[in-house]
Design a protein around this motif. Structure first.
Motif, PDB file in Angstrom:
ATOM      1  N   VAL A 141      -4.588   9.118  -4.589  1.00  0.00           N
ATOM      2  CA  VAL A 141      -3.604   9.108  -3.502  1.00  0.00           C
ATOM      3  C   VAL A 141      -4.309   9.254  -2.153  1.00  0.00           C
ATOM      4  O   VAL A 141      -4.002   8.552  -1.183  1.00  0.00           O
ATOM      5  CB  VAL A 141      -2.561  10.228  -3.693  1.00  0.00           C
ATOM      6  CG1 VAL A 141      -1.660  10.347  -2.468  1.00  0.00           C
ATOM      7  CG2 VAL A 141      -1.717   9.964  -4.937  1.00  0.00           C
ATOM      8  N   VAL A 142      -5.282  10.169  -2.086  1.00  0.00           N
ATOM      9  CA  VAL A 142      -6.029  10.382  -0.844  1.00  0.00           C
ATOM     10  C   VAL A 142      -6.804   9.122  -0.451  1.00  0.00           C
ATOM     11  O   VAL A 142      -6.806   8.701   0.716  1.00  0.00           O
ATOM     12  CB  VAL A 142      -6.987  11.583  -0.988  1.00  0.00           C
ATOM     13  CG1 VAL A 142      -7.881  11.705   0.245  1.00  0.00           C
ATOM     14  CG2 VAL A 142      -6.195  12.870  -1.207  1.00  0.00           C
ATOM     15  N   ILE A 143      -7.443   8.473  -1.426  1.00  0.00           N
ATOM     16  CA  ILE A 143      -8.207   7.256  -1.143  1.00  0.00           C
ATOM     17  C   ILE A 143      -7.289   6.132  -0.676  1.00  0.00           C
ATOM     18  O   ILE A 143      -7.596   5.413   0.289  1.00  0.00           O
ATOM     19  CB  ILE A 143      -9.010   6.838  -2.381  1.00  0.00           C
ATOM     20  CG1 ILE A 143     -10.150   7.839  -2.631  1.00  0.00           C
ATOM     21  CG2 ILE A 143      -9.562   5.424  -2.228  1.00  0.00           C
ATOM     22  CD1 ILE A 143     -10.944   7.579  -3.886  1.00  0.00           C
ATOM     23  N   LEU A 144      -6.146   5.965  -1.333  1.00  0.00           N
ATOM     24  CA  LEU A 144      -5.196   4.940  -0.910  1.00  0.00           C
ATOM     25  C   LEU A 144      -4.744   5.161   0.529  1.00  0.00           C
ATOM     26  O   LEU A 144      -4.566   4.210   1.295  1.00  0.00           O
ATOM     27  CB  LEU A 144      -3.975   4.928  -1.845  1.00  0.00           C
ATOM     28  CG  LEU A 144      -4.136   4.288  -3.220  1.00  0.00           C
ATOM     29  CD1 LEU A 144      -2.893   4.515  -4.062  1.00  0.00           C
ATOM     30  CD2 LEU A 144      -4.424   2.793  -3.097  1.00  0.00           C
ATOM     31  N   GLY A 145      -4.556   6.420   0.888  1.00  0.00           N
ATOM     32  CA  GLY A 145      -4.115   6.744   2.237  1.00  0.00           C
ATOM     33  C   GLY A 145      -5.112   6.366   3.307  1.00  0.00           C
ATOM     34  O   GLY A 145      -4.753   6.273   4.495  1.00  0.00           O
ATOM     35  N   ARG A 146      -6.364   6.141   2.936  1.00  0.00           N
ATOM     36  CA  ARG A 146      -7.414   5.790   3.899  1.00  0.00           C
ATOM     37  C   ARG A 146      -7.645   4.279   3.998  1.00  0.00           C
ATOM     38  O   ARG A 146      -8.437   3.832   4.838  1.00  0.00           O
ATOM     39  CB  ARG A 146      -8.727   6.482   3.512  1.00  0.00           C
ATOM     40  CG  ARG A 146      -8.641   8.004   3.541  1.00  0.00           C
ATOM     41  CD  ARG A 146      -9.948   8.642   3.097  1.00  0.00           C
ATOM     42  NE  ARG A 146     -11.022   8.344   4.036  1.00  0.00           N
ATOM     43  CZ  ARG A 146     -11.293   9.058   5.128  1.00  0.00           C
ATOM     44  NH1 ARG A 146     -10.543  10.102   5.425  1.00  0.00           N
ATOM     45  NH2 ARG A 146     -12.297   8.724   5.922  1.00  0.00           N
ATOM     46  N   LEU A 147      -6.975   3.488   3.143  1.00  0.00           N
ATOM     47  CA  LEU A 147      -7.137   2.038   3.195  1.00  0.00           C
ATOM     48  C   LEU A 147      -6.312   1.441   4.333  1.00  0.00           C
ATOM     49  O   LEU A 147      -5.267   1.978   4.715  1.00  0.00           O
ATOM     50  CB  LEU A 147      -6.700   1.404   1.875  1.00  0.00           C
ATOM     51  CG  LEU A 147      -7.527   1.720   0.624  1.00  0.00           C
ATOM     52  CD1 LEU A 147      -6.945   0.996  -0.578  1.00  0.00           C
ATOM     53  CD2 LEU A 147      -8.987   1.341   0.824  1.00  0.00           C
ATOM     54  N   SER A 148      -6.778   0.319   4.851  1.00  0.00           N
ATOM     55  CA  SER A 148      -6.054  -0.430   5.879  1.00  0.00           C
ATOM     56  C   SER A 148      -6.202  -1.905   5.550  1.00  0.00           C
ATOM     57  O   SER A 148      -7.263  -2.506   5.772  1.00  0.00           O
ATOM     58  CB  SER A 148      -6.612  -0.122   7.272  1.00  0.00           C
ATOM     59  OG  SER A 148      -5.936  -0.865   8.259  1.00  0.00           O
ATOM     60  N   LEU A 186       0.825  -1.207   0.000  1.00  0.00           N
ATOM     61  CA  LEU A 186       0.000   0.000   0.000  1.00  0.00           C
ATOM     62  C   LEU A 186       0.855   1.251   0.000  1.00  0.00           C
ATOM     63  O   LEU A 186       0.605   2.201  -0.747  1.00  0.00           O
ATOM     64  CB  LEU A 186      -0.934  -0.015   1.214  1.00  0.00           C
ATOM     65  CG  LEU A 186      -1.917   1.146   1.344  1.00  0.00           C
ATOM     66  CD1 LEU A 186      -2.796   1.252   0.106  1.00  0.00           C
ATOM     67  CD2 LEU A 186      -2.776   0.972   2.595  1.00  0.00           C
ATOM     68  N   ARG A 187       1.896   1.263   0.813  1.00  0.00           N
ATOM     69  CA  ARG A 187       2.778   2.427   0.873  1.00  0.00           C
ATOM     70  C   ARG A 187       3.484   2.652  -0.464  1.00  0.00           C
ATOM     71  O   ARG A 187       3.654   3.790  -0.903  1.00  0.00           O
ATOM     72  CB  ARG A 187       3.805   2.234   1.992  1.00  0.00           C
ATOM     73  CG  ARG A 187       4.625   3.476   2.315  1.00  0.00           C
ATOM     74  CD  ARG A 187       5.506   3.241   3.519  1.00  0.00           C
ATOM     75  NE  ARG A 187       4.710   2.876   4.689  1.00  0.00           N
ATOM     76  CZ  ARG A 187       5.232   2.416   5.824  1.00  0.00           C
ATOM     77  NH1 ARG A 187       6.544   2.218   5.919  1.00  0.00           N
ATOM     78  NH2 ARG A 187       4.445   2.131   6.842  1.00  0.00           N
ATOM     79  N   GLN A 188       3.882   1.570  -1.118  1.00  0.00           N
ATOM     80  CA  GLN A 188       4.511   1.703  -2.444  1.00  0.00           C
ATOM     81  C   GLN A 188       3.568   2.402  -3.418  1.00  0.00           C
ATOM     82  O   GLN A 188       3.982   3.279  -4.189  1.00  0.00           O
ATOM     83  CB  GLN A 188       4.881   0.320  -2.982  1.00  0.00           C
ATOM     84  CG  GLN A 188       6.020  -0.381  -2.257  1.00  0.00           C
ATOM     85  CD  GLN A 188       6.264  -1.769  -2.820  1.00  0.00           C
ATOM     86  OE1 GLN A 188       6.485  -1.926  -4.026  1.00  0.00           O
ATOM     87  NE2 GLN A 188       6.212  -2.791  -1.971  1.00  0.00           N
ATOM     88  N   ASN A 189       2.292   2.013  -3.395  1.00  0.00           N
ATOM     89  CA  ASN A 189       1.321   2.604  -4.311  1.00  0.00           C
ATOM     90  C   ASN A 189       1.079   4.078  -4.014  1.00  0.00           C
ATOM     91  O   ASN A 189       0.970   4.889  -4.940  1.00  0.00           O
ATOM     92  CB  ASN A 189       0.005   1.824  -4.242  1.00  0.00           C
ATOM     93  CG  ASN A 189      -0.011   0.616  -5.149  1.00  0.00           C
ATOM     94  OD1 ASN A 189      -0.390   0.697  -6.306  1.00  0.00           O
ATOM     95  ND2 ASN A 189       0.432  -0.529  -4.637  1.00  0.00           N
ATOM     96  N   VAL A 190       0.973   4.432  -2.741  1.00  0.00           N
ATOM     97  CA  VAL A 190       0.738   5.827  -2.382  1.00  0.00           C
ATOM     98  C   VAL A 190       1.862   6.714  -2.907  1.00  0.00           C
ATOM     99  O   VAL A 190       1.627   7.763  -3.541  1.00  0.00           O
ATOM    100  CB  VAL A 190       0.603   5.983  -0.854  1.00  0.00           C
ATOM    101  CG1 VAL A 190       0.614   7.450  -0.458  1.00  0.00           C
ATOM    102  CG2 VAL A 190      -0.677   5.317  -0.359  1.00  0.00           C
ATOM    103  N   ARG A 191       3.098   6.326  -2.660  1.00  0.00           N
ATOM    104  CA  ARG A 191       4.249   7.137  -3.078  1.00  0.00           C
ATOM    105  C   ARG A 191       4.345   7.239  -4.598  1.00  0.00           C
ATOM    106  O   ARG A 191       4.599   8.315  -5.149  1.00  0.00           O
ATOM    107  CB  ARG A 191       5.533   6.552  -2.495  1.00  0.00           C
ATOM    108  CG  ARG A 191       5.614   6.675  -0.979  1.00  0.00           C
ATOM    109  CD  ARG A 191       6.818   5.924  -0.427  1.00  0.00           C
ATOM    110  NE  ARG A 191       6.932   6.107   1.017  1.00  0.00           N
ATOM    111  CZ  ARG A 191       7.805   5.464   1.781  1.00  0.00           C
ATOM    112  NH1 ARG A 191       8.634   4.570   1.232  1.00  0.00           N
ATOM    113  NH2 ARG A 191       7.852   5.690   3.082  1.00  0.00           N
ATOM    114  N   ALA A 192       4.139   6.108  -5.280  1.00  0.00           N
ATOM    115  CA  ALA A 192       4.261   6.107  -6.743  1.00  0.00           C
ATOM    116  C   ALA A 192       3.181   6.971  -7.391  1.00  0.00           C
ATOM    117  O   ALA A 192       3.451   7.712  -8.345  1.00  0.00           O
ATOM    118  CB  ALA A 192       4.193   4.682  -7.269  1.00  0.00           C
TER     119      ALA A 192
END
Length: 411
Positions: free
Chosen positions: A190-197, A82-88
């Motif tokens: 990016v904002v939506i990815l940041g809310r996933l867990s 998940l972190r990889q996707n947010v940054r990319a």
């Protein structure tokens, strides 16, 4: 919980897991990606009038996976996906802003478009295994096939909406706004990815060296005949059939001369066929998927020949629709087979090979077919490529039958 399980599988996945939120964000980002891809292809065609340069652009977007993919697969199994996707995705949004600024000040030319598209493609290649492997963290094994199909529908719905929006914007507004829109939509993702867990994945042994983990993934595919055969079929189909999508600007001008909306119409028709194909796919046993893919790529090849030889708008749109439906079903079937038959701790690495072929083969085909299209015409170049595909499939058929038998015994 009981009432949720009584829902149709599609609704259950979209409303009862985080996969629905992921699909929303991914879909918005992909709309922007397709808008920008259409804009870049149109700019390159206007500047060069060359199918080969369209192939170069496609290679810049898709071929980086050939170098990055195996490393990205290990990264997906080793580190936080998940972190990889947010940054990319954050970097991708910044690159879209950069292209808009360069275009506004008059410093975006052929070289700059290809270089920046290559950089975007490198980022996409770096996160593709992590993005695909995340699906397994959001749904159960029994729902993987449906989730892969829904993900494909999202991709192709974006391929329908994105080109249509881009075509309208390029006709009514300055093309710069296409790049601005992509940056905005990617930022939302990016904002939506940041809310996933997400649930933690099953990790491979962290003590193993990076390169050893990479070679383990290759070794598993080589030692599994059904896997390398279905990936080989996808390589051939992607190179010869799926590459037609990358050459669509050169195809569109034969039927809709000088009209960007014609390009959007053909690309949208292909996407519409892909959506229908994805929504109607049912559960298939792995052994059936091995047979399905050859038939599907064959249908796509017939559509490609028709698309590149007709100048009738209705026939061209119908052929594009069949092309989109057949190629999408082939890609869904292949990815479902890989997801279901691969052990969880190898998911990222095997999916990286799948992604390498899925992204790299159309670029390779666009380069080769585009080169010959500039010399003998796109219709003749496509027909020749399809004959090569038919010969390869005839040679592979006995091997596929043998591999199908072993899959049936193991299932």
């Amino acid at each position: 919980m009981h009432s949720t399980r009584q829902l149709p599988i599609t609704l259950r996945i979209l409303t009862g897991t985080q996969f629905g939120v992921f699909c929303l964000g991914n879909g918005l980002s992909l709309v922007g990606t397709w808008m920008q891809r259409i804009a870049c292809g149109w700019l390159v065609w206007e500047w060069t009038q060359s199918s080969f340069w369209l192939g170069v652009l496609a290679a810049g977007d898709l071929l980086p996976v050939m170098l990055i993919g195996p490393f990205a697969g290990v990264a997906a199994d080793r580190w936080d996906r998940l972190r990889q996707n947010v940054r990319a995705q954050a970097v991708s949004a910044l690159l879209a802003v950069l292209m808009a600024v360069l275009l506004a000040i008059g410093h975006l030319g052929l070289v700059e478009v290809i270089l920046l598209t290559t950089l975007q493609g490198t980022i996409s290649a770096a996160i593709q295994p992590a993005r695909l492997a995340m699906i397994r963290q959001m749904v159960g094994r029994e729902d993987l096939g449906a989730a892969v199909a829904l993900n494909s529908v999202t991709v192709n719905l974006a391929r329908l909406i994105g080109p249509a929006l881009a075509g309208m914007m390029m006709v009514g507004l300055d093309i710069i706004w296409v790049f601005v829109a992509n940056a905005f939509l990617t930022t939302i993702y990016v904002v939506i990815l940041g809310r996933l867990s997400l649930a933690p994945p099953q990790k491979s042994a962290a003590s193993q060296p990076f390169l050893r983990q990479m070679t383990d993934g290759f070794a598993y595919v080589i030692a599994t005949p059904a896997l390398w055969l279905i990936l080989t079929v996808m390589l051939l189909g992607g190179t010869i059939v799926r590459s037609m999508i990358e050459l669509m600007p050169a195809i569109a001008v034969r039927t809709y001369p000088g009209n960007a909306m014609g390009l959007a119409l053909l690309t949208g028709s292909a996407a519409f066929g892909a959506i229908i194909s994805g929504l109607t796919i049912g559960r298939r046993a792995p052994v059936r998927l091995l047979y399905d893919v050859m038939l599907l790529w064959g249908l796509g090849a017939i559509a490609a020949v028709l698309l590149t030889r007709t100048t009738t708008p209705v026939l061209a749109a119908a052929a594009a629709m069949l092309l989109g439906a057949a190629t999408t079903r082939g890609l869904i079937s292949t990815q479902t087979f890989v997801q279901v038959t691969t052990p969880p701790h190898l998911h990222g690495r095997v999916l990286s090979l799948h992604g390498l072929i899925a992204r790299g083969s159309p670029a390779l085909g666009a380069l080769i077919i585009g080169f010959f299209a500039d010399r003998i015409g796109i219709g003749a170049a496509t027909l020749g490529a399809v004959v090569v595909l038919a010969i390869c499939f005839i040679l592979l058929a006995p091997l596929v039958r043998g591999a199908a038998g072993s899959v049936a015994e193991a299932d």
